[in-house]
Enzyme design. Structure first.
Site, PDB file in Angstrom:
ATOM      1  N   GLY A   1       0.602  -1.311  -0.152  1.00  0.00           N
ATOM      2  CA  GLY A   1       0.070   0.083  -0.091  1.00  0.00           C
ATOM      3  C   GLY A   1       0.767   1.183   0.107  1.00  0.00           C
ATOM      4  O   GLY A   1       0.256   2.402  -0.122  1.00  0.00           O
ATOM      5  N   GLY A   2       2.135   1.210  -0.054  1.00  0.00           N
ATOM      6  CA  GLY A   2       2.940   2.290   0.124  1.00  0.00           C
ATOM      7  C   GLY A   2       3.348   3.214  -1.343  1.00  0.00           C
ATOM      8  O   GLY A   2       3.969   3.983  -1.284  1.00  0.00           O
TER       9      GLY A   2
ATOM     10  N   ARG B   1       7.880  -3.734   1.531  1.00  0.00           N
ATOM     11  CA  ARG B   1       8.986  -4.104   2.042  1.00  0.00           C
ATOM     12  C   ARG B   1       9.970  -2.965   2.365  1.00  0.00           C
ATOM     13  O   ARG B   1      11.018  -3.071   3.285  1.00  0.00           O
ATOM     14  CB  ARG B   1       9.690  -4.928   1.025  1.00  0.00           C
ATOM     15  CG  ARG B   1       9.362  -6.405   1.096  1.00  0.00           C
ATOM     16  CD  ARG B   1      10.063  -7.319   0.077  1.00  0.00           C
ATOM     17  NE  ARG B   1       9.672  -6.873  -1.248  1.00  0.00           N
ATOM     18  CZ  ARG B   1      10.363  -7.453  -2.515  1.00  0.00           C
ATOM     19  NH1 ARG B   1      11.363  -8.238  -2.296  1.00  0.00           N
ATOM     20  NH2 ARG B   1      10.023  -6.925  -3.467  1.00  0.00           N
TER      21      ARG B   1
ATOM     22  N   ASP C   1       7.073  -8.609   4.485  1.00  0.00           N
ATOM     23  CA  ASP C   1       7.286  -9.300   3.244  1.00  0.00           C
ATOM     24  C   ASP C   1       6.270 -10.377   3.297  1.00  0.00           C
ATOM     25  O   ASP C   1       6.326 -11.235   4.448  1.00  0.00           O
ATOM     26  CB  ASP C   1       8.908  -9.873   3.301  1.00  0.00           C
ATOM     27  CG  ASP C   1       9.062 -10.799   1.969  1.00  0.00           C
ATOM     28  OD1 ASP C   1       8.101 -11.125   1.224  1.00  0.00           O
ATOM     29  OD2 ASP C   1      10.363 -10.641   1.613  1.00  0.00           O
TER      30      ASP C   1
ATOM     31  N   PHE D   1       8.595  -9.521 -13.828  1.00  0.00           N
ATOM     32  CA  PHE D   1       9.494  -9.293 -14.710  1.00  0.00           C
ATOM     33  C   PHE D   1       9.468  -9.905 -16.186  1.00  0.00           C
ATOM     34  O   PHE D   1       8.727 -11.022 -16.010  1.00  0.00           O
ATOM     35  CB  PHE D   1      10.887  -9.394 -14.221  1.00  0.00           C
ATOM     36  CG  PHE D   1      11.386 -10.726 -13.675  1.00  0.00           C
ATOM     37  CD1 PHE D   1      11.521 -11.648 -14.493  1.00  0.00           C
ATOM     38  CD2 PHE D   1      11.311 -10.979 -12.233  1.00  0.00           C
ATOM     39  CE1 PHE D   1      11.828 -13.077 -14.102  1.00  0.00           C
ATOM     40  CE2 PHE D   1      11.637 -12.108 -11.767  1.00  0.00           C
ATOM     41  CZ  PHE D   1      12.068 -13.160 -12.772  1.00  0.00           C
TER      42      PHE D   1
ATOM     43  N   SER E   1      15.718 -19.302 -13.666  1.00  0.00           N
ATOM     44  CA  SER E   1      16.042 -20.259 -12.727  1.00  0.00           C
ATOM     45  C   SER E   1      14.818 -20.802 -11.731  1.00  0.00           C
ATOM     46  O   SER E   1      13.648 -20.135 -11.875  1.00  0.00           O
ATOM     47  CB  SER E   1      16.932 -19.777 -11.679  1.00  0.00           C
ATOM     48  OG  SER E   1      16.440 -18.641 -11.092  1.00  0.00           O
TER      49      SER E   1
ATOM     50  N   TYR F   1      -4.175 -11.587 -17.936  1.00  0.00           N
ATOM     51  CA  TYR F   1      -3.499 -12.881 -18.543  1.00  0.00           C
ATOM     52  C   TYR F   1      -3.644 -14.097 -17.577  1.00  0.00           C
ATOM     53  O   TYR F   1      -3.162 -15.169 -17.691  1.00  0.00           O
ATOM     54  CB  TYR F   1      -2.268 -12.562 -19.093  1.00  0.00           C
ATOM     55  CG  TYR F   1      -1.244 -11.964 -18.087  1.00  0.00           C
ATOM     56  CD1 TYR F   1      -0.778 -12.758 -16.905  1.00  0.00           C
ATOM     57  CD2 TYR F   1      -0.589 -10.849 -18.225  1.00  0.00           C
ATOM     58  CE1 TYR F   1       0.334 -12.145 -15.954  1.00  0.00           C
ATOM     59  CE2 TYR F   1       0.493 -10.184 -17.479  1.00  0.00           C
ATOM     60  CZ  TYR F   1       0.862 -11.042 -16.207  1.00  0.00           C
ATOM     61  OH  TYR F   1       1.824 -10.292 -15.500  1.00  0.00           O
TER      62      TYR F   1
ATOM     63  N   LYS G   1      -0.977 -15.320 -10.910  1.00  0.00           N
ATOM     64  CA  LYS G   1      -2.427 -14.474 -10.922  1.00  0.00           C
ATOM     65  C   LYS G   1      -3.511 -15.583 -10.994  1.00  0.00           C
ATOM     66  O   LYS G   1      -4.623 -15.289 -10.778  1.00  0.00           O
ATOM     67  CB  LYS G   1      -2.132 -13.599 -11.873  1.00  0.00           C
ATOM     68  CG  LYS G   1      -1.199 -12.468 -11.539  1.00  0.00           C
ATOM     69  CD  LYS G   1      -1.599 -11.512 -10.711  1.00  0.00           C
ATOM     70  CE  LYS G   1      -0.590 -10.128 -10.435  1.00  0.00           C
ATOM     71  NZ  LYS G   1      -1.051  -9.333  -9.391  1.00  0.00           N
TER      72      LYS G   1
ATOM     73  N   PRO H   1      -6.660  -5.552 -13.762  1.00  0.00           N
ATOM     74  CA  PRO H   1      -6.455  -4.269 -14.686  1.00  0.00           C
ATOM     75  C   PRO H   1      -5.428  -4.605 -15.732  1.00  0.00           C
ATOM     76  O   PRO H   1      -4.757  -5.645 -15.983  1.00  0.00           O
ATOM     77  CB  PRO H   1      -5.262  -3.543 -13.404  1.00  0.00           C
ATOM     78  CG  PRO H   1      -5.256  -4.308 -12.431  1.00  0.00           C
ATOM     79  CD  PRO H   1      -5.767  -5.698 -12.682  1.00  0.00           C
TER      80      PRO H   1
END
Ligand code: HXC
Length: 285
Positions: free
Chosen positions: A17-18, A41, A67, A99, A107, A148, A163, A189
């Site tokens: 939320g930050g 985090r 975390d 990413f 990996s 997706y 997801k 979204p």
């Protein structure tokens, strides 16, 4: 669109939320009277977000580093929220990691890292809040997934898997926990500019092409997503349960066979179609 004090009875825990969309949703909830627990985090970013939201809205915000991959840390935040505010009535599973990568280069740890943040993290927060909500006999959980989750997507396999899992959790618990007065929904979204997502998912030079894929020809605005989240977190949506609401300008529907023609100039489309028509026209008798 919403009346003042709509969320005055709510204490909402927003993971991540930050910053980014988590911060935008938090700000909107606080404007409408909710008290907030936010975690992330990065302690500094979290604290400045909390201060900013408190100053802008007058609502109380408890900000604690955490975390979401660690159930113990999540449980400690939930308990701190309950100690401070007396209860937690809402949870937004927003924290994510992602990413772009060619899947064959990943990996095991790369896959696990994203799945742990997105899926296991959402499960941890849902579990910790859910146990408390079951005791209280009410609660609303909203998870941020993506389009997706059901189509899959190249180059984001760990995120797509995670997801999809979050969506499955949402629909499963929407049935299992309805008898305790708990609703679970999701938002899917499309692209909304945030530093976290765009720095990882929008390679330089690709922005224009990304916009062309969206029928509405623009990225989303944070306020648009925050308003949808507000509706789903508010008592106004009391009968919406197990639903996923897409907010993407029509982007995911645009993946169909011929939809990409829409990015061509009209004259070119007309010319192409006329050529085909001429080539297939029946000879006149
Ligand atoms: C390949 C990568 C990689 C990359 C990390 N790894 N980045 N592999 N390509 N670009 C690998 C590392 O080599 C390592 O594996 C493992 O992943 C863990 O990496 P760490 O950096 O140690 O992990 P950590 O510090 O925990 O960071 C987590 C993270 C990072 C997910 C990698 O990106 C992050 O903190 N993200 C948080 C914010 C974020 O991603 N926001 C975007 C969400 S957007 P090895 O084997 O080397 O140990 C989103 C919306 C989607 O989800 C919808 C869009 C329409």
């Amino acid at each position: 669109m919403f009346k003042d004090g709509l969320l005055a009875d709510e204490v909402i825990f927003v993971t991540g939320g930050g910053s980014g969309l988590g911060k935008s949703m938090s700000l909107r909830f606080a404007e409408l009277g909710a008290r907030l627990v936010i975690c992330g985090r990065r302690e500094g970013i979290l604290e400045s977000a909390a201060q900013e939201i408190e100053e802008a809205t007058g609502s109380e915000v408890l900000a604690l580093p955490c975390d979401v991959r660690d159930l113990g840390q999540v449980e400690a935040v939930v308990q701190a929220g309950i100690d401070r505010f007396g209860h937690i009535s809402g949870l937004v599973n927003n924290a994510a990691g992602n990413f772009l990568a060619q899947t064959e280069t990943l990996s095991s740890n790369a896959f696990r890292t994203v799945v742990d943040i997105v899926l296991t993290g959402s499960f941890h927060a849902t579990l910790a809040c859910g146990r408390h909500m079951i005791e209280k006999g009410r609660g609303t959980v909203l998870s941020i997934t993506t389009t997706y989750a059901w189509t899959g997507s190249a180059f984001v396999v760990p995120s797509a898997c995670a997801k999809a899992g979050v969506l499955a959790m949402t629909r499963s618990l929407a049935v299992e926990w309805a008898r305790y007065g708990i609703r679970l929904n999701a938002i899917a979204p499309g692209p909304f500019p945030t530093e976290g997502a765009f720095s990882r998912l929008m390679p330089p030079g690709i922005e224009e092409a990304a916009i062309r894929k969206i029928p509405l020809r623009r990225f989303g605005e944070h306020q648009e997503l925050a308003n949808l989240a507000t509706y789903l977190m508010s008592p106004q949506s009391a009968y919406v349960n197990g639903e996923v609401v897409t907010i993407d300008g029509g982007e995911w529907l645009n993946g169909g066979e011929f939809n990409h023609f829409t990015s061509l100039p009209d004259e070119q489309i007309d010319g192409m179609f006329e050529q085909l028509r001429a080539a297939t026209r029946k000879p006149s008798k």
